[in-house]
Design an enzyme around this catalytic site. Structure first.
Site, PDB file in Angstrom:
ATOM      1  N   LYS A   1       0.731  -1.318   0.037  1.00  0.00           N
ATOM      2  CA  LYS A   1      -0.034   0.205   0.104  1.00  0.00           C
ATOM      3  C   LYS A   1       1.111   0.992   0.091  1.00  0.00           C
ATOM      4  O   LYS A   1       0.431   2.460  -0.719  1.00  0.00           O
ATOM      5  CB  LYS A   1      -1.198  -0.236   0.922  1.00  0.00           C
ATOM      6  CG  LYS A   1      -2.263  -1.093   1.186  1.00  0.00           C
ATOM      7  CD  LYS A   1      -3.023  -0.572   0.001  1.00  0.00           C
ATOM      8  CE  LYS A   1      -3.932  -1.758  -0.039  1.00  0.00           C
ATOM      9  NZ  LYS A   1      -4.871  -1.158  -1.206  1.00  0.00           N
TER      10      LYS A   1
ATOM     11  N   SER B   1       1.471  -9.477  -0.937  1.00  0.00           N
ATOM     12  CA  SER B   1       1.174  -8.660  -0.531  1.00  0.00           C
ATOM     13  C   SER B   1       1.980  -7.800   0.871  1.00  0.00           C
ATOM     14  O   SER B   1       2.292  -6.553   1.161  1.00  0.00           O
ATOM     15  CB  SER B   1      -0.392  -7.970  -1.113  1.00  0.00           C
ATOM     16  OG  SER B   1      -0.557  -8.527  -0.243  1.00  0.00           O
TER      17      SER B   1
ATOM     18  N   GLU C   1      -9.506   6.169   3.160  1.00  0.00           N
ATOM     19  CA  GLU C   1     -10.314   4.781   3.801  1.00  0.00           C
ATOM     20  C   GLU C   1      -9.625   3.997   4.213  1.00  0.00           C
ATOM     21  O   GLU C   1      -8.997   3.905   3.508  1.00  0.00           O
ATOM     22  CB  GLU C   1     -11.862   4.301   3.102  1.00  0.00           C
ATOM     23  CG  GLU C   1     -11.126   3.429   1.502  1.00  0.00           C
ATOM     24  CD  GLU C   1      -9.953   4.021   0.895  1.00  0.00           C
ATOM     25  OE1 GLU C   1      -9.825   5.575   0.962  1.00  0.00           O
ATOM     26  OE2 GLU C   1      -9.094   3.040   0.242  1.00  0.00           O
TER      27      GLU C   1
END
Lengths: 409, 271
Positions: free
Chosen positions: A99, A391, A121
């Protein structure tokens, strides 16, 4: 000999209206249209600005810790007895997940637009932590919306965001998960649009977000492709990634889009099984997963017969979402990528297997991708290669995993 | 009463409405009220009562699970409506019931895109017209994407209403006004729906920027809550919408909503 040409490639997509085939677009209240135009213009100028690209690359190298390694999962591969499994280690990026790539890129864009107030968010909290992190780095004000259900199951990340100086705003509406956090973030954005950038965390939402997020995440696949060639001397037979909104998957897939010999496999959250109705598998449930519009983009959406968005379930908060990035809907439609599901139980089993055989505790999201590799590898020859996007790391999930494994609630 | 029989439909009814209120030198008052709040029956009674109080037309709310342009009041009310089993089909039936009860004012169906896509854009336009609706308001359908609904609305003679916001540039106003029929929905503030104590100071300038580009009636929404703001509207715009304040009154019963609507209507004079 006639070779089969790959289908129309996605390099030139989305089109100027933000469409990938029939998916994508920009379905937002009028107030936001000028902001999206401004964002599109800022992104187009930044992507062609060497100074911007240099700054982004420099921070990726010196702050995020890129390139992340490509690890050969030797014991897992031996255990499964089939294809060799390689892991792209986004869990080793700063903040513990992919991210950060997008958060950093968009924060630099916000700075370029003169917007120093950021809203975001978060579901699993990984995007919220990444956003809070880059806001601390660049001296920006940060507000993160998070459903109260997710706050309960990702407590460590809530605390991390607060430590990083962000305000975490609990969302009590609707299903109180990621979908509702996005609603609230958009409401905040529409109210403070002249001073605020909405730092959307996945490859979804209105144009240009799916494009921007892909472009900031494509580094995953570009590195992994070069690393495969350097370490193994050839490309993998398949790339596997979990798909919530789909940013880590699109980031991995994009570099392989013109390699037709490389299968692209996305893994959705099967929850308690498709038949149970408690899942977040937009592509796998023909009764409820149909094209529709949620959060400004046309894609596959879990909905009832009346078009109301249905509640979803996944053990992993990051996959617990009723829609999916529009480029995935397109890649599936042109059959360039395939999508499958892993259930909560399969993800939990994969998490334990990887922990015990490789010393890597994956995030529950990423464990869905591992589960697909576990299912697929044994039937493949020893010289086959599966590239799995790891991830994120699993520290944030320890409460959930302890509860699931020790019979808690 | 300003209107007792329904002689025109669709766009024609809206054009006639604004011709009349312009001649009377006042703004048109278009209340918003959602079907199904607090119950389906009560919502129909409420709309009928407001019609009797002389309002000029209605924005009939259809509930959606994720109403991202709405503030807390309308979010909560439409959640209740969903709990009461309100669907798109039920809202269309409600329009037919309101017509059967003698409500003659223009009725505009307001709802988010996805339930309407699930119903089917052309089928929805056809059935909206058949049940007695005059137009559609879809807050997450900007003009660039309007081809989904524009052909069906044109075929049925329905108004498809577009929005302008304080963030709209002059070029954008020109583009949106070029596609507008019936009226332009002017969002008074950057934000979501909800009653506010005062009107934004730059609203007059914004409305003038729009008037410089088009003669299309301008109907102001978001944040208008009572008679004083309504009176101010008569000098500024061709119409206004009141939503959250009426929905909030709806918790107190049909009479509370009708009384507030009558006060607002009374503030406009009889002209």
């Amino acid at each position: 000999m006639i070779t089969v040409q790959p289908p129309a490639m996605t390099s030139t997509l989305p089109d100027v209206r933000g469409y990938f085939g029939e998916f994508g677009g920009r379905f937002v209240p009028e107030t936001l249209v000028p902001a999206l135009d401004e964002l599109t213009a800022a992104f187009e100028s930044a992507r062609h600005d060497p100074a911007f690209q240099r700054r982004f690359a420099d921070l990726q190298a010196t702050y995020t810790g890129r390139p992340t390694p490509l690890s050969y999962a030797a014991r897992l591969s031996d255990h499964l007895g089939g294809a060799r499994i390689y892991l792209k280690r986004e869990d080793l990026a700063h903040t513990g997940a992919h991210k950060i790539n997008n958060a950093l890129g968009q924060a630099l864009l916000a700075e370029r637009m003169g917007k120093r107030r950021i809203v975001a968010e978060t579901g699993a909290g990984q995007h919220g932590v990444a956003t809070a992190t880059v806001c601390a780095l660049l001296g920006m004000e940060c507000h993160v919306y998070m459903g109260v259900v997710d706050m309960a199951r990702q407590r460590p990340n809530v605390f991390r965001m607060k430590l990083l100086g962000a305000e975490v705003i609990p969302v009590e509406s609707g299903s109180r998960t990621l979908k509702d956090a996005i609603n609230e973030a958009i409401r905040d954005w529409v109210t403070h649009v002249s001073t605020t950038h909405y730092l959307l965390g996945s490859a979804l939402g209105p144009h240009p977000y799916p494009l921007i997020v892909r472009e900031f995440q494509r580094v995953i696949g570009e590195e992994a492709r070069a690393q495969m060639l350097a370490q193994v001397g050839r490309l993998p037979d398949a790339c596997i990634a979990c798909v919530g909104g789909g940013s880590n998957a699109i980031g991995l897939f994009h570099a392989f889009r013109d390699d037709p010999q490389v299968a692209l496999i996305g893994v959705e959250a099967g929850g308690r099984g498709i038949a149970s109705g408690e899942h977040a598998a937009r592509f796998a449930d023909p009764a409820r997963g149909r094209p529709g519009v949620l959060h400004g983009t046309r894609s596959f959406v879990l909905q009832d017969a009346d078009g109301q968005i249905t509640e979803t379930h996944s053990i992993s908060a990051g996959l617990d979402y009723a829609s999916v990035g529009p480029e995935h809907a397109y890649l599936r439609q042109i059959e360039r990528a395939f999508y499958t599901v892993a259930t909560d139980d399969e993800a939990l089993a994969a998490l334990q297997l990887l922990s015990q055989l490789e010393g890597i505790i994956p995030a529950l999201e990423s464990a869905h991708a591992i589960a697909e590799a576990v299912r697929r590898a044994p039937a493949m020859p020893r010289d086959a290669i599966l590239l799995v996007n790891l991830s994120g790391r699993g520290d944030k999930d320890l409460d959930t995993v302890i509860n699931a494994l020790e019979g808690g609630t | 009463m300003s209107e007792t029989t329904r002689t025109q439909t669709g766009l024609d009814a809206l054009d006639a409405l604004f011709a009349r209120t312009r001649a009377q030198g006042r703004a048109a008052f278009l209340p918003y009220y959602p079907i199904g709040y607090p119950t389906i029956e009560a919502s129909l009674d409420t709309i009928q009562a407001m019609a009797g109080a002389g309002v000029d037309g209605f924005e009939i709310g259809m509930p959606f699970s994720d109403p991202l342009a709405d503030g807390p009041t309308i979010q909560a009310a439409t959640q209740v409506a969903l709990g009461n089993g309100v669907t798109v089909r039920r809202c269309l039936e409600a329009v037919a019931e309101l017509r059967a009860r003698g409500v003659a004012q223009p009725l505009l169906l307001m709802g988010y895109l996805n339930p309407l896509l699930a119903y089917g854009p052309d089928a929805f336009a056809r059935d909206a017209r058949a049940t007695g609706a005059d137009g559609l308001i879809i807050p997450d359908l900007p003009p660039e994407e309007a081809d989904l609904f524009a052909p069906g609305c044109a075929r049925e003679g329905l108004a498809l209403i577009f929005f302008l916001a304080p963030t709209s540039t002059d070029a954008r106003i020109r583009l949106v006004a070029g596609r507008a029929r019936g009226f332009l929905y002017v969002v008074s503030v950057t934000g979501v729906t909800g009653a506010r104590a005062t009107l934004p100071p730059d609203l007059g300038d914004f409305l003038a920027r729009i008037r410089a580009q088009t003669d299309c009636p301008r109907v102001v929404g978001f944040g208008i809550s009572g008679p004083e703001q309504a009176r101010a509207m008569s000098g500024l715009a061709e119409g206004f919408i009141v939503g959250s304040a009426l929905v909030r009154a709806g918790a107190g019963g049909v009479d509370a909503v009708r009384d507030l609507a009558a006060q607002i209507r009374g503030a406009l004079g009889d002209g």
